[in-house]
Write a protein that holds these residues in place. Structure first.
Motif, PDB file in Angstrom:
ATOM      1  N   LEU A 194       8.765  44.455 -32.706  1.00 52.95           N
ATOM      2  CA  LEU A 194       9.826  44.958 -30.870  1.00 52.95           C
ATOM      3  C   LEU A 194       9.604  44.058 -30.243  1.00 52.95           C
ATOM      4  N   ASN A 217      13.916  43.904 -28.958  1.00 58.51           N
ATOM      5  CA  ASN A 217      13.960  44.197 -27.551  1.00 58.51           C
ATOM      6  C   ASN A 217      14.486  42.657 -27.543  1.00 58.51           C
ATOM      7  N   SER A 222      19.361  47.524 -31.610  1.00 61.61           N
ATOM      8  CA  SER A 222      18.314  48.460 -31.136  1.00 61.61           C
ATOM      9  C   SER A 222      18.037  48.982 -32.455  1.00 61.61           C
ATOM     10  N   SER A 250      14.164  47.601 -32.907  1.00 62.15           N
ATOM     11  CA  SER A 250      12.960  47.663 -32.071  1.00 62.15           C
ATOM     12  C   SER A 250      12.714  49.152 -31.689  1.00 62.15           C
ATOM     13  N   GLN A 251      13.500  50.019 -32.599  1.00 69.53           N
ATOM     14  CA  GLN A 251      13.420  51.589 -32.308  1.00 69.53           C
ATOM     15  C   GLN A 251      12.265  51.671 -33.978  1.00 69.53           C
ATOM     16  N   ALA A 300      16.277  55.024 -24.547  1.00 71.73           N
ATOM     17  CA  ALA A 300      15.100  54.541 -23.558  1.00 71.73           C
ATOM     18  C   ALA A 300      14.329  54.274 -23.407  1.00 71.73           C
ATOM     19  N   MET A 310       7.954  46.197 -23.659  1.00 68.13           N
ATOM     20  CA  MET A 310       8.763  46.058 -24.564  1.00 68.13           C
ATOM     21  C   MET A 310       9.443  47.591 -24.188  1.00 68.13           C
ATOM     22  N   ALA A 311       9.314  48.977 -23.953  1.00 75.15           N
ATOM     23  CA  ALA A 311       9.890  50.058 -23.598  1.00 75.15           C
ATOM     24  C   ALA A 311      10.836  49.226 -22.436  1.00 75.15           C
ATOM     25  N   SER A 335      13.519  47.300 -22.817  1.00 73.74           N
ATOM     26  CA  SER A 335      14.568  48.084 -23.478  1.00 73.74           C
ATOM     27  C   SER A 335      15.446  48.654 -22.962  1.00 73.74           C
ATOM     28  N   TYR A 394      19.177  46.901 -21.632  1.00 74.65           N
ATOM     29  CA  TYR A 394      20.603  46.964 -22.452  1.00 74.65           C
ATOM     30  C   TYR A 394      21.122  48.542 -21.937  1.00 74.65           C
TER      31      TYR A 394
END
Lengths: 455, 104
Positions: free
Chosen positions: A269, A273, A289, A292-293, A363, A397-398, A401, A404
């Protein structure tokens, strides 16, 4: 079983079609109709109608979970074909072969989502990987594409070696390949070493940090059409294999691997991110991304309860559909940097609006499928009652995100520029609108997917 | 028949595995790296056959797995050689250091 055989058969048919059919429209039509047939056969199998009854000696188990996941994958691939099949013509002259390779990948996805034996896991992962090495390098005159396929091959083969060593050690300890769970107690060192090797190799395949470093280069170098496929369908398939492996085989050792998976999740994460914030190219930003997902999807592996299973299916649907949509729009542009999106809304208001919905879903803004899937993940981790710092970290962290993803929206709506002229056909636009509609509807009625897991 | 103790053969296979790993990380010639990958896969083959022969001789699971690994390794090598030839055409060399369009 229906989907497994039909995808393999259609792979061969597409291979033959590349020299039997001369028109590209005919090849595309054949591929789309093949995909519809595979999807229909899989849905029929969910209803209990099986065309082929083959005794696999309990090596493959098509349960509700894997069948539902296969349906999600086939729907995503169908959408991908409808949106992006036309862009494959730009990659090279071997149009039919690209579809053949994609069908072979889907065959591997079916295997690796329904394995009940470590042999099938290995075969599934390899049947996914080998066609992908070719697809990555399919833009033969492009240096970046060649280099990406080399890196992908070297690291993929390395992680395969790790996986095989892990399987060998587990075979040495238990004497069987079927994933009925480790029952021998006390746990031998062989089992722990094998489990760690399998964990590392699966982390490679799903590009979880610290094994993520191949992802940005490979996703950036590969032709954009195939990046779209790799970043979505292949990644969630690897996650399902990861989940099945750690649920069935190593479920009894959960207390031993949980901390390690929690650490991998947190690092993934963080790196995904934070690095995505500094990217200048949207394509590379989408690669980070996807890391991070992957971090969010790792939370399902960590929690491994009923919520996690529902959440992973919802997440794979939300993530695949939204990312395929963004990539379909990105492919139409010539300039992949953030500035390339300047004043996009003035030129193509409909495309800009749908892209905004996809970005909001990634997001995790409420009323989209992305929000509910993130919610499910956090609920699953909170349900275990341990490691609550992971929940707080994931929420933070969300928030990062959002920065960006919103940069693209800001460029589209609020920046002046000489918007690039792109041509988008009417069916393309309607498919995108339909896709955005599905994402919003899934964000309101998630039970449309989860219901199928239990009925 | 089983005069060689199992630990000796396991030692050979583990040594091969790490030699392959070392070769993959230090060599910069693509063909050598491909050979290192084959070494890793073959060390796993030895492991499977040994475990099957010494620990579970009543079934042939491990030996069947070996056949699958050999098949997959052949497919992988074919793809790898194609990638290497393609890179040679554009770079005129098979050194991975020259393939650095993108930064890690």
């Amino acid at each position: 079983m229906n989907a497994l055989l039909l995808t393999a058969v259609f792979g061969v048919i597409m291979m033959l079609s590349s020299f039997l059919l001369t028109s590209k429209t005919a090849i595309r039509g054949l591929a789309v109709s093949g995909m519809v047939i595979v999807l229909a056969a899989n849905v029929l199998e969910m209803m209990g109608i099986v065309f082929f009854k083959i005794d696999t000696k309990d090596m493959i188990a098509f349960d509700r979970f894997s069948l539902l996941f296969n349906s999600i994958v086939f729907i995503s691939t169908l959408v991908y074909f409808l949106l992006s099949a036309r862009d494959m013509e730009k990659v090279g002259i071997n149009y039919g072969e690209y579809f053949a390779l994609i069908f072979f990948v889907l065959c591997g996805v079916t295997l690796s989502s329904s394995f009940h034996s470590l042999l099938i896991l290995f075969l599934g992962i390899e049947i996914i990987s080998i066609p992908l090495y070719i697809l990555t390098g399919s833009d033969k005159r492009n240096l970046k594409s060649n280099e990406a396929s080399l890196k992908y091959f070297l690291l993929g083969a390395f992680s395969t070696g790790l996986m095989l060593m892990g399987i060998a050690l587990i075979y040495g300890a238990t004497g069987t390949f079927s994933t009925n769970g480790i029952t021998t107690s006390p746990t031998s060192a062989l089992v722990i070493a094998g489990m760690l090797l399998l964990m590392f190799s699966m982390a490679f395949k799903v590009s979880a940090a610290p094994f993520h470093f191949w992802t940005p280069d490979v996703y950036d170098g590969a032709p954009t059409v195939f990046t779209s496929f790799m970043a979505t369908i292949v990644k969630v398939a690897a996650f399902i294999a990861f989940m099945r492996l750690f649920n069935d085989e190593f479920g009894s050792l959960q207390s031993r691997w949980q901390l390690l998976i929690a650490l991998i999740t947190a690092i993934t994460l963080f790196i995904g991110n934070i690095t995505a914030v500094f990217q200048q190219s949207v394509k590379r930003m989408l690669a980070y991304s996807s890391i991070s997902q992957a971090g969010f999807m790792m939370m399902a592996i960590f929690a491994m309860n009923a919520d996690a299973r529902e959440g992973l299916l919802l997440y794979s649907a939300a993530y695949c559909l939204a990312t395929i949509g963004i990539f379909a729009v990105l492919m139409k542009l010539k300039d992949y940097s953030f500035d390339g999106f300047n004043a996009f809304a003035k030129q193509q208001p409909l495309l800009a609006a749908t892209t905004t919905i996809f970005l909001l879903s990634l997001a995790g803004i409420p009323l989209t499928a992305g929000f509910l899937s993130k919610f499910w993940m956090i609920k699953a981790v909170a349900g275990t009652g341990k490691y609550l710092w992971l929940v707080i970290f994931a929420v933070l962290m969300a928030v990062v995100s959002v920065y960006y993803y919103f940069r693209v929206i800001q460029a589209m709506y609020f920046k002046e520029g000489d918007g690039q002229t792109i041509e988008a056909s009417l069916p393309f636009k309607w498919t995108l609108v339909l896709l955005a509609g599905i994402i919003v509807l899934l964000g309101v009625f998630p039970n449309w997917i989860i219901y199928w897991l239990y009925f | 028949m089983s005069s060689v103790p199992m630990s000796h053969i396991l030692f050979v296979s583990t040594a091969l595995f790490f030699i392959g790993m070392y070769g993959l990380f230090t060599r910069r010639n693509m063909i050598t790296m491909l050979m290192a990958i084959e070494l890793i896969l073959n060390s796993v083959n030895i492991n499977f056959v040994v475990f099957n022969k010494y620990l579970y001789p009543d079934k042939l699971d491990g030996i069947f797995f070996t056949i699958f690994i050999i098949t997959i390794a052949a497919a992988e090598a074919a793809v790898a050689i194609a990638i290497i030839i393609n890179l040679y055409r554009s770079h005129r060399s098979i050194d991975v250091e020259n393939a650095s369009e993108m930064k890690w």
